[in-house]
Design a protein around this motif. Structure first.
Motif, mmCIF file in Angstrom:
data_model
loop_
_atom_site.group_PDB
_atom_site.id
_atom_site.type_symbol
_atom_site.label_atom_id
_atom_site.label_comp_id
_atom_site.label_asym_id
_atom_site.label_seq_id
_atom_site.Cartn_x
_atom_site.Cartn_y
_atom_site.Cartn_z
ATOM 1 N N PRO A 2 0.805 -1.230 0.000
ATOM 2 C CA PRO A 2 0.000 0.000 0.000
ATOM 3 C C PRO A 2 0.834 1.275 0.000
ATOM 4 N N GLU A 3 2.090 1.203 0.476
ATOM 5 C CA GLU A 3 2.919 2.403 0.542
ATOM 6 C C GLU A 3 3.857 2.537 -0.657
ATOM 7 N N ARG A 4 3.830 1.575 -1.561
ATOM 8 C CA ARG A 4 4.677 1.672 -2.749
ATOM 9 C C ARG A 4 4.149 2.778 -3.661
ATOM 10 N N ARG A 5 5.045 3.616 -4.180
ATOM 11 C CA ARG A 5 4.635 4.703 -5.049
ATOM 12 C C ARG A 5 4.432 4.189 -6.470
ATOM 13 N N VAL A 6 3.347 4.666 -7.083
ATOM 14 C CA VAL A 6 3.006 4.242 -8.438
ATOM 15 C C VAL A 6 2.889 5.464 -9.313
ATOM 16 N N SER A 7 3.298 5.309 -10.562
ATOM 17 C CA SER A 7 3.258 6.412 -11.515
ATOM 18 C C SER A 7 2.611 5.996 -12.830
ATOM 19 N N THR A 8 3.052 4.859 -13.391
ATOM 20 C CA THR A 8 2.491 4.382 -14.654
ATOM 21 C C THR A 8 1.275 3.513 -14.378
ATOM 22 N N VAL A 9 0.141 3.911 -14.931
ATOM 23 C CA VAL A 9 -1.134 3.255 -14.652
ATOM 24 C C VAL A 9 -1.689 2.632 -15.930
ATOM 25 N N ALA A 10 -2.074 1.365 -15.841
ATOM 26 C CA ALA A 10 -2.783 0.692 -16.927
ATOM 27 C C ALA A 10 -4.207 0.426 -16.478
ATOM 28 N N VAL A 11 -5.143 0.559 -17.386
ATOM 29 C CA VAL A 11 -6.545 0.308 -17.049
ATOM 30 C C VAL A 11 -7.208 -0.505 -18.147
ATOM 31 N N CYS A 12 -8.242 -1.225 -17.757
ATOM 32 C CA CYS A 12 -9.135 -1.887 -18.705
ATOM 33 C C CYS A 12 -10.503 -1.959 -18.055
ATOM 34 N N GLY A 13 -11.450 -1.188 -18.559
ATOM 35 C CA GLY A 13 -12.799 -1.252 -18.018
ATOM 36 C C GLY A 13 -13.399 -2.628 -18.250
ATOM 37 N N GLY A 14 -14.121 -3.145 -17.266
ATOM 38 C CA GLY A 14 -14.668 -4.490 -17.382
ATOM 39 C C GLY A 14 -13.615 -5.535 -17.114
ATOM 40 N N SER A 15 -13.816 -6.729 -17.636
ATOM 41 C CA SER A 15 -12.926 -7.862 -17.352
ATOM 42 C C SER A 15 -11.594 -7.691 -18.078
ATOM 43 N N GLY A 16 -10.487 -7.631 -17.302
ATOM 44 C CA GLY A 16 -9.198 -7.346 -17.919
ATOM 45 C C GLY A 16 -8.103 -8.343 -17.660
ATOM 46 N N ASP A 17 -8.428 -9.511 -17.090
ATOM 47 C CA ASP A 17 -7.322 -10.402 -16.728
ATOM 48 C C ASP A 17 -6.752 -11.191 -17.898
ATOM 49 N N SER A 18 -7.252 -10.927 -19.117
ATOM 50 C CA SER A 18 -6.681 -11.588 -20.287
ATOM 51 C C SER A 18 -5.513 -10.804 -20.879
ATOM 52 N N ILE A 19 -5.234 -9.613 -20.367
ATOM 53 C CA ILE A 19 -4.189 -8.786 -20.984
ATOM 54 C C ILE A 19 -3.055 -8.454 -20.010
#
Length: 297
Positions: free
Chosen positions: A185-202
């Motif tokens: 939870p404390e790890r810093r994140v900068s690059t964000v990927a998103v997929c609306g809906g079901s995304g566990d195939s990518i």
């Protein structure tokens, strides 16, 4: 969102709305298995009011009819797989009969709206805090690499995983699940990927883009477990962390964009139409139960 200003500007027809939707979220972008497009409605029928929702479920259909909508535009198709009957004895048949009998057309914009600019993916990554104009598709479309499935981009300022999750929890509609998060939870994140809906195939594409965190929905146990094992194993660097929303909640941020963009384009083409975004929660789950703490002897 509602726009109820009187106007002498002519109203569009169903076909006019379909053409405008095709300009915004081209139907040629839909996946081969998809069923986006006009489901019910006469092409020449006049459209004064359009109702927007994620799911064409009974409550949404009744909401649209009660609001006097001439068209219901949903993200998810009603008839994604083949049927042999639309008898009103079944829930899909009832929806069709209710729509037809109340002269309310149904237009579905599914994976075409996932792929298009200012579609579902852009709306979700904007909710994360990434400028969608600077985001790229995770899986570029074969005929148009500028669009495609998912998005990846960079936050203006790095935040902790917890901060990003809290930001999303405040900005997207919540089901009873809330948000499930995997990662430090404390790890810093900068690059964000998103997929609306079901995304566990990518997951492979998410890793290829070096995303610090992947925001999606419907993550199944095995793909999520394997992704986390790779992330925390040798060379994994702890990424990507995972934020799992409800399917409905991850796609709902697009609805106000869709209503605004469609109304704007129709106005540019000389038409007036009222728009309204559904306020119903159509996530299928009603409640969750957690075990009470056990007394320790």
């Amino acid at each position: 969102m509602s726009t109820d200003q009187p106007s002498r500007t002519p109203h569009p027809t169903v076909q006019d709305v379909v053409r405008a939707a095709d300009a915004l979220w081209p139907f040629r972008l839909q996946e081969s298995w998809d069923a986006s497009g006009l489901v019910t409605g006469r092409p020449g029928a006049v459209v004064r009011r359009i109702h927007f929702a994620v799911d064409p479920v009974d409550g949404v259909v009744r909401e649209a009819v009660d609001a006097g909508a001439d068209m219901l535009l949903t993200h998810h198709p009603l008839l994604l797989r083949g049927v042999t009957s639309v008898s009103a004895e079944g829930f899909k048949g009832r929806a069709i009969h209710d729509l037809v009998e109340n002269r309310c057309a149904l237009l579905c914009c599914h994976t075409n709206a996932d792929a298009a600019r200012r579609g579902v993916s852009d709306a979700l990554i904007a909710t994360c805090g990434v400028n969608p104009d600077d985001a790229a598709p995770l899986v570029p479309h074969a005929t148009d690499p500028a669009v495609g499935l998912g998005r990846v981009g960079t936050l203006e300022r790095a935040v902790t995983l917890r901060e990003l999750a809290e930001r999303l929890a405040a900005r997207i509609p919540q089901g009873v699940q809330g948000l499930r998060v995997a990662g430090d939870p404390e790890r810093r994140v900068s690059t964000v990927a998103v997929c609306g809906g079901s995304g566990d195939s990518i997951f492979d594409e998410v890793r290829e883009h070096g995303a610090d965190v992947f925001v999606t929905a419907d993550l199944r146990h095995h793909p999520a477990s394997e992704a986390r094992e790779r992330a925390v194993g040798p060379g994994g660097h702890g990424t990507p962390a995972l934020i799992d929303a409800t399917h409905w909640g991850s796609e709902a941020p697009w609805l106000p964009w869709a209503a605004k963009d469609l109304q704007r384009l129709l106005a540019e083409r000389g038409f007036h139409v009222e728009t309204h975004v559904s306020g119903l929660r159509t996530d299928p789950w009603d409640f969750r139960v957690t075990a009470a703490p056990q007394d320790q002897d």
